[in-house]
Design a protein around this motif. Structure first.
Motif, PDB file in Angstrom:
ATOM      1  N   GLY A  45       0.743  -1.261  -0.066  1.00  0.00           N
ATOM      2  CA  GLY A  45       0.005  -0.013   0.109  1.00  0.00           C
ATOM      3  C   GLY A  45       0.869   1.370  -0.028  1.00  0.00           C
ATOM      4  O   GLY A  45       0.546   2.408  -0.669  1.00  0.00           O
ATOM      5  N   VAL A  46       2.087   1.138   0.857  1.00  0.00           N
ATOM      6  CA  VAL A  46       2.864   2.292   0.892  1.00  0.00           C
ATOM      7  C   VAL A  46       3.598   2.571  -0.699  1.00  0.00           C
ATOM      8  O   VAL A  46       3.591   3.595  -1.029  1.00  0.00           O
ATOM      9  N   ASP A  47       3.621   1.448  -1.313  1.00  0.00           N
ATOM     10  CA  ASP A  47       4.290   1.551  -2.575  1.00  0.00           C
ATOM     11  C   ASP A  47       3.407   2.289  -3.674  1.00  0.00           C
ATOM     12  O   ASP A  47       3.519   3.309  -4.439  1.00  0.00           O
ATOM     13  N   LEU A  76       3.249   7.282  11.066  1.00  0.00           N
ATOM     14  CA  LEU A  76       2.308   8.171  10.245  1.00  0.00           C
ATOM     15  C   LEU A  76       2.929   8.438   8.986  1.00  0.00           C
ATOM     16  O   LEU A  76       2.043   8.702   8.192  1.00  0.00           O
ATOM     17  N   SER A  77       4.281   8.761   8.732  1.00  0.00           N
ATOM     18  CA  SER A  77       4.700   8.871   7.461  1.00  0.00           C
ATOM     19  C   SER A  77       4.431   7.821   6.581  1.00  0.00           C
ATOM     20  O   SER A  77       3.933   8.198   5.261  1.00  0.00           O
ATOM     21  N   LEU A  78       4.773   6.468   6.869  1.00  0.00           N
ATOM     22  CA  LEU A  78       4.157   5.595   5.695  1.00  0.00           C
ATOM     23  C   LEU A  78       2.613   5.436   5.741  1.00  0.00           C
ATOM     24  O   LEU A  78       2.439   5.272   4.609  1.00  0.00           O
ATOM     25  N   MET A  79       1.917   5.836   6.562  1.00  0.00           N
ATOM     26  CA  MET A  79       0.491   5.913   6.518  1.00  0.00           C
ATOM     27  C   MET A  79       0.100   7.002   5.431  1.00  0.00           C
ATOM     28  O   MET A  79      -0.715   6.825   4.813  1.00  0.00           O
ATOM     29  N   GLU A 120      -1.809   8.867   0.323  1.00  0.00           N
ATOM     30  CA  GLU A 120      -1.635   9.994  -0.173  1.00  0.00           C
ATOM     31  C   GLU A 120      -2.204  11.055   0.465  1.00  0.00           C
ATOM     32  O   GLU A 120      -2.962  12.094  -0.248  1.00  0.00           O
ATOM     33  N   ALA A 121      -1.776  11.105   1.785  1.00  0.00           N
ATOM     34  CA  ALA A 121      -2.522  12.243   2.747  1.00  0.00           C
ATOM     35  C   ALA A 121      -1.846  13.761   2.343  1.00  0.00           C
ATOM     36  O   ALA A 121      -0.438  13.785   2.075  1.00  0.00           O
ATOM     37  N   ASP A 122      -2.495  14.541   2.194  1.00  0.00           N
ATOM     38  CA  ASP A 122      -2.086  16.050   2.185  1.00  0.00           C
ATOM     39  C   ASP A 122      -1.910  16.901   3.363  1.00  0.00           C
ATOM     40  O   ASP A 122      -1.202  17.821   3.757  1.00  0.00           O
ATOM     41  N   LEU A 123      -2.659  16.423   4.450  1.00  0.00           N
ATOM     42  CA  LEU A 123      -2.869  17.182   5.707  1.00  0.00           C
ATOM     43  C   LEU A 123      -2.794  16.128   6.768  1.00  0.00           C
ATOM     44  O   LEU A 123      -3.704  14.965   6.710  1.00  0.00           O
ATOM     45  N   PHE A 124      -2.183  16.257   7.911  1.00  0.00           N
ATOM     46  CA  PHE A 124      -2.352  15.721   9.280  1.00  0.00           C
ATOM     47  C   PHE A 124      -3.037  16.476  10.085  1.00  0.00           C
ATOM     48  O   PHE A 124      -2.470  17.699  10.439  1.00  0.00           O
ATOM     49  N   ASN A 128       8.521  20.018  13.321  1.00  0.00           N
ATOM     50  CA  ASN A 128       9.287  18.824  13.297  1.00  0.00           C
ATOM     51  C   ASN A 128       8.384  17.623  12.542  1.00  0.00           C
ATOM     52  O   ASN A 128       8.919  16.771  11.630  1.00  0.00           O
ATOM     53  N   LEU A 129       6.910  17.715  12.993  1.00  0.00           N
ATOM     54  CA  LEU A 129       5.984  16.706  12.310  1.00  0.00           C
ATOM     55  C   LEU A 129       6.045  16.856  10.769  1.00  0.00           C
ATOM     56  O   LEU A 129       5.998  16.077   9.960  1.00  0.00           O
ATOM     57  N   GLU A 130       6.011  18.196  10.421  1.00  0.00           N
ATOM     58  CA  GLU A 130       5.718  18.463   8.884  1.00  0.00           C
ATOM     59  C   GLU A 130       7.188  17.993   8.126  1.00  0.00           C
ATOM     60  O   GLU A 130       7.129  17.431   6.907  1.00  0.00           O
ATOM     61  N   GLN A 131       8.265  18.026   8.739  1.00  0.00           N
ATOM     62  CA  GLN A 131       9.496  17.888   8.171  1.00  0.00           C
ATOM     63  C   GLN A 131       9.298  16.219   8.118  1.00  0.00           C
ATOM     64  O   GLN A 131       9.912  15.350   7.009  1.00  0.00           O
TER      65      GLN A 131
END
Length: 596
Positions: free
Chosen positions: A106-108, A243-246, A251-255, A268-271
């Motif tokens: 799914g990540v791929d 969360l980065s993998l998720m 295809e998340a634009d926003l957390f 730090n989270l955005e990076q």
């Protein structure tokens, strides 16, 4: 320029890294998807390190990036990929899967979509040999989602190179032909993040409603077990990696985080997540910015946003670099947030001065209303509890009433007449919500003080909600903070039409349906009884020579009827019990009505 191996290189010998860097010197021929030489090297290094190895190959065959991941992640390249909306980025990724399974994860697939790669290919490696290869390409749009075309399993030593390369051009054409319509219709894709708490209900559900109200599409949610808050990333580095993998997969634009973040945590989270990051407070402020209609409402929202963002100007990172805006960027706008602190403080001062002038005008209207002795009944409640629908039902007005959070932001006052003839003013204002931003409460305080000055409060409760008791507590806390905790109150349990069984929790109020009108007469009778608990109805004939008595009645009570006769003016009025004897004494003894 020195070419290096990127990604997770911890624990890898320098000599191995230097050998792997030689992959940059293994270009593919123009008619090769990937050369057998590179496939063999990837399999060997995967077996040696038991980690995923990725190479990124440009269309001219050059290897432009070599990266090391771990056994379950895709490591994104360090170089900048060109991400045109209507074109592929011009680079294909070929990476390995330790364990022999070459199927795309799914990540791929999510990375293929979000990075608009020419292709995402995975090679299953076992015992140092490449067993199978799968290659994915962007396909057509199906039900608002970009489909993925997958070839495989293929034998790495005998690849259909011409077919795989031709599919890149076809994917480019498919992207170009559908991107414009998709971009115009596409909602921001949001992932909700929270930490387990002691709330009696799932706060992420409510956060999801807020995100949907703001125009986002919630594609995932993640909850962290209750623990101490990480000062750097709020959730900790391990959870941030998860969360980065998720985010890549979905295809998340926003957390969207359920609790307030510091400027450092957000940066730090955005990076770490390579996406925009906002918190619940920013989301609520954004909704207010989109919904405010009146001049005062817009000023109040801008003031709250600037006060909240002022200490967070540093390190905005992704949020301020995103062209085109999005959730969390409405209101005063990005340019205004990039100006220096002094100018922002100046703007805050100007907004506060203008709101003070508006408050003085409101005080004058309040004094006029007091002189006319017209009771004020304030509608309060959790957002989307049905306050505006009830206002419309009681007054016959057409205030916007929608099944959505924060449909009403600007204060609305309408006149109503009860069955006895008593005139009242009904005031409807912004709904409350859990974790209502402090800056927002402060900005709207002058408006919300209408509630504190009310003669009676109707606490409108959505009894169809599974969490209505928790929502009642939130409203109670806000009312007490506004100094309205002791104001007479009626609990109005609304939306009984949405229940399958009778509601049994209304021991201290009345059950109604503002939508269907059920039990509204009972509510009106209760309002009248509460307002007139200390009042009595009188009917008297006031001689023309004692007209000052009518002035006293207007001042001390509410004049219901007035008719002129030969001997004087016959009036019907509601007045306080303590005032009755003064009026009758003045009429009987001839003393002035205001003379005790």
């Amino acid at each position: 320029m020195k070419r290096i191996v990127n990604g997770n290189t911890d624990g890898v010998k320098q000599s191995v890294l230097e050998e792997m860097a030689l992959l940059y010197d293994m270009p593919c021929d123009a008619d090769e998807f990937i050369s057998n030489e590179i496939v063999g090297a990837l399999a060997a290094y995967t077996e040696l390190l038991n980690r995923e190895i990725s190479v990124y190959i440009a269309r001219d065959g050059r290897v432009v990036d070599v990266s090391i991941g771990d056994a379950r992640t895709v490591t994104m390249p360090s170089m900048r990929l060109v991400r045109n909306e209507d074109r592929l980025c011009g680079v294909r990724c070929v990476h390995t899967h330790p364990g022999g399974d070459g199927r795309l994860s799914g990540v791929d697939v999510g990375t293929l979509r979000s990075m608009r790669l020419d292709s995402m290919a995975a090679i299953g490696v076992k015992d140092g040999r490449a067993h199978s290869l799968y290659a994915g390409y962007l396909g057509e749009i199906i039900e608002d989602e970009r489909n993925v075309v997958i070839y495989g399993p293929l034998r790495p030593a005998h690849l259909p190179h011409e077919l795989l390369l031709r599919e890149v051009a076809l994917a480019d054409d498919r992207l170009n032909s559908t991107t414009k319509a998709v971009v115009e219709a596409r909602q921001e894709r949001a992932i909700l993040v929270g930490i387990e708490n002691d709330e009696p209900y799932d706060t992420l559900d409510e956060l999801g409603e807020l995100a949907s109200t703001a125009g986002a599409r919630v594609v995932g949610r993640s909850t962290q077990r209750k623990r101490s808050i990480d000062n750097a990333t709020y959730v900790g580095s391990g959870k941030a990696e998860e969360l980065s993998l998720m985010g890549s997969e979905l295809e998340a634009d926003l957390f969207v985080f359920d609790d307030e973040l510091t400027a450092i945590q957000q940066r730090n989270l955005e990076q770490a997540l390579n996406a925009a990051v906002i918190d619940r407070t920013t989301l609520i402020l954004d909704i207010f910015a989109a919904r405010a209609q009146s001049h005062e409402g817009k000023l109040q929202v801008e003031l709250a946003q600037l006060k909240y963002r002022l200490p967070r100007l540093l390190g905005k990172g992704v949020a301020l670099s995103r062209l085109g805006g999005g959730i969390g960027t409405r209101g005063p706008g990005e340019k205004k947030l990039e100006i220096d602190r002094r100018r922002i403080r100046r703007r805050i001062f100007e907004l506060e001065e203008e709101l003070r002038r508006i408050e003085k005008q409101r005080e004058l209207r309040r004094e006029t209303r007091t002189r006319n002795s017209t009771p004020l009944v304030a509608l309060v409640g959790y957002t989307n509890s049905g306050k505006s629908t009830l206002l419309n039902a009681l007054t016959g007005s057409e205030v916007l009433a929608k099944d959505m959070l924060f449909a009403t932001l600007d204060t609305v006052v309408r006149k109503a007449v009860l069955q006895s003839g008593t005139q009242i003013l009904l005031s409807d204002t912004v709904g409350f919500i859990n974790k209502l931003p402090h800056d927002l409460v402060e900005a709207f305080k002058s408006t919300l003080e209408e509630t504190a000055n009310a003669d009676l409060i109707l606490h409108v409760i959505d009894c169809s909600s599974n969490y209505y008791e928790a929502q009642m507590r939130v409203v109670d806390e806000v009312l007490y903070s506004l100094g309205a905790g002791d104001t007479p109150r009626i609990n109005v349990y609304n939306k009984i039409d949405a229940l399958d069984v009778p509601f049994v929790g209304a021991r201290d109020g009345v059950c109604i349906s503002a939508l269907t009108g059920e039990n509204l007469d009972e509510l009106i009778d209760l309002i009248e009884a509460r307002l007139n608990a200390e009042r009595v109805r009188i009917e008297v004939l006031v001689p023309y020579s004692k007209y000052e008595c009518i002035t006293a009645i207007r001042k001390e009570g509410q004049l219901l009827e007035e008719s002129h006769e030969a001997d004087g003016v016959r009036v019907a009025a509601f007045i306080n019990r303590a005032t009755v004897w003064k009026i009758r004494n003045a009429l009987d003894a001839g003393k002035p009505a205001d003379d005790p």
